[in-house]
Design an enzyme around this catalytic site. Structure first.
Site, PDB file in Angstrom:
ATOM      1  N   LEU A  96       0.860  -1.016   0.033  1.00 27.41           N
ATOM      2  CA  LEU A  96      -0.101  -0.199   0.196  1.00 27.41           C
ATOM      3  C   LEU A  96       0.846   1.184   0.225  1.00 27.41           C
ATOM      4  O   LEU A  96       1.839   1.086   0.887  1.00 27.41           O
ATOM      5  CB  LEU A  96      -0.860   0.268   1.246  1.00 27.41           C
ATOM      6  CG  LEU A  96      -2.106  -1.135   1.262  1.00 27.41           C
ATOM      7  CD1 LEU A  96      -2.697  -1.089   2.655  1.00 27.41           C
ATOM      8  CD2 LEU A  96      -2.927  -1.011  -0.032  1.00 27.41           C
ATOM      9  N   GLU A 148      -7.982   3.304   8.904  1.00 32.20           N
ATOM     10  CA  GLU A 148      -8.583   2.886   7.373  1.00 32.20           C
ATOM     11  C   GLU A 148      -8.247   1.352   7.475  1.00 32.20           C
ATOM     12  O   GLU A 148      -9.223   0.589   7.156  1.00 32.20           O
ATOM     13  CB  GLU A 148      -7.644   3.552   6.193  1.00 32.20           C
ATOM     14  CG  GLU A 148      -8.763   3.783   5.056  1.00 32.20           C
ATOM     15  CD  GLU A 148      -8.823   2.382   4.461  1.00 32.20           C
ATOM     16  OE1 GLU A 148      -9.965   2.221   3.781  1.00 32.20           O
ATOM     17  OE2 GLU A 148      -7.865   1.582   4.148  1.00 32.20           O
TER      18      GLU A 148
END
Ligand code: NAP
Length: 188
Positions: free
Chosen positions: A23, A30
């Site tokens: 990521l 999140e």
């Protein structure tokens, strides 16, 4: 009830979702939202299915594999040995995965289907008649990315899901908003 794909993704302003098989950002809240949404079931005897591509599976750190309290489905055209992992299945195509999802015995074991990426798998499932909702975290920043969320059809309708926080989020100065879009073929 018909089979429904719920896609869940986080994308930054350029619609990037990944960089170097990881990521592009580190957003703890999140990640917690992703875990909560993909794990929660109404029936405590059932689990949700998380459907992912082989590269996304490879991105999950060893200690978090398979994703806990969820039934992991991994798509790869190659041979994979996932026998060591509990509640984890390999399929060579989306049709093979669909056959399992429609199997009478298996159907009674799961509640929701969450498609968790990456790019190819989002595209494949958004193009399918089973595409139901897109849970998209819109990150209000541009990150360097090499993997992107596919083009979103503008017929999708934004909806409210009471389990999704409405207010804008912020972590370490990065702002983001949880959004939910629904395929208009399905009733709200
Ligand atoms: N921001 C987010 O929400 C999010 C979510 C997920 C992933 N990501 C990021 O996205 C990147 C990984 O995603 P990606 O798009 O590169 O890869 P991916 O979609 O996770 O995996 C691609 C692989 O899936 C298999 N595959 C794809 N289509 C298939 C089909 N129709 N039938 C059978 N197998 C199929 C193939 O595996 P084989 O090559 O083994 O055949 C293919 O190489 C990483 O950077 C990750 O961190 C971000």
């Amino acid at each position: 009830m018909s089979l429904k794909f719920n896609l869940i993704a986080a994308a930054c302003e350029n619609m990037g979702i990944g960089y170097n098989n990881n990521l592009p950002w580190r957003l703890k809240t999140e990640m917690e939202y992703f875990t909560r949404m993909t794990t929660a079931t109404q029936d405590p005897t059932k689990k949700n299915v998380v459907l992912m591509g082989r590269k996304t599976w490879d991105c999950i750190p060893h200690k978090y594999k398979p994703l806990a309290n969820r039934i992991n489905f991994v798509l790869s055209r190659n041979i994979m040995n996932l026998k060591l992992y509990k509640d984890t299945f390999h399929f060579k195509s989306l049709d093979e995965a669909l056959a399992k999802l429609q199997d009478d015995l298996f159907k009674s074991q799961y509640e929701k289907i969450w498609v968790i990426g990456g790019s190819n798998i989002y595209k494949l499932t958004m193009d399918s008649k089973h595409f139901y909702r897109l849970y998209l975290t819109e990150i209000k920043k541009v990150y360097e990315c090499d993997t992107f969320f596919p083009k979103i059809d503008n017929s999708l309708q934004e909806i409210k899901d009471p389990t999704v926080p409405n207010e804008e989020q912020e972590e370490n100065g990065v702002k983001f908003q949880y959004k939910v879009y629904q395929n208009p073929q399905f009733d709200k």
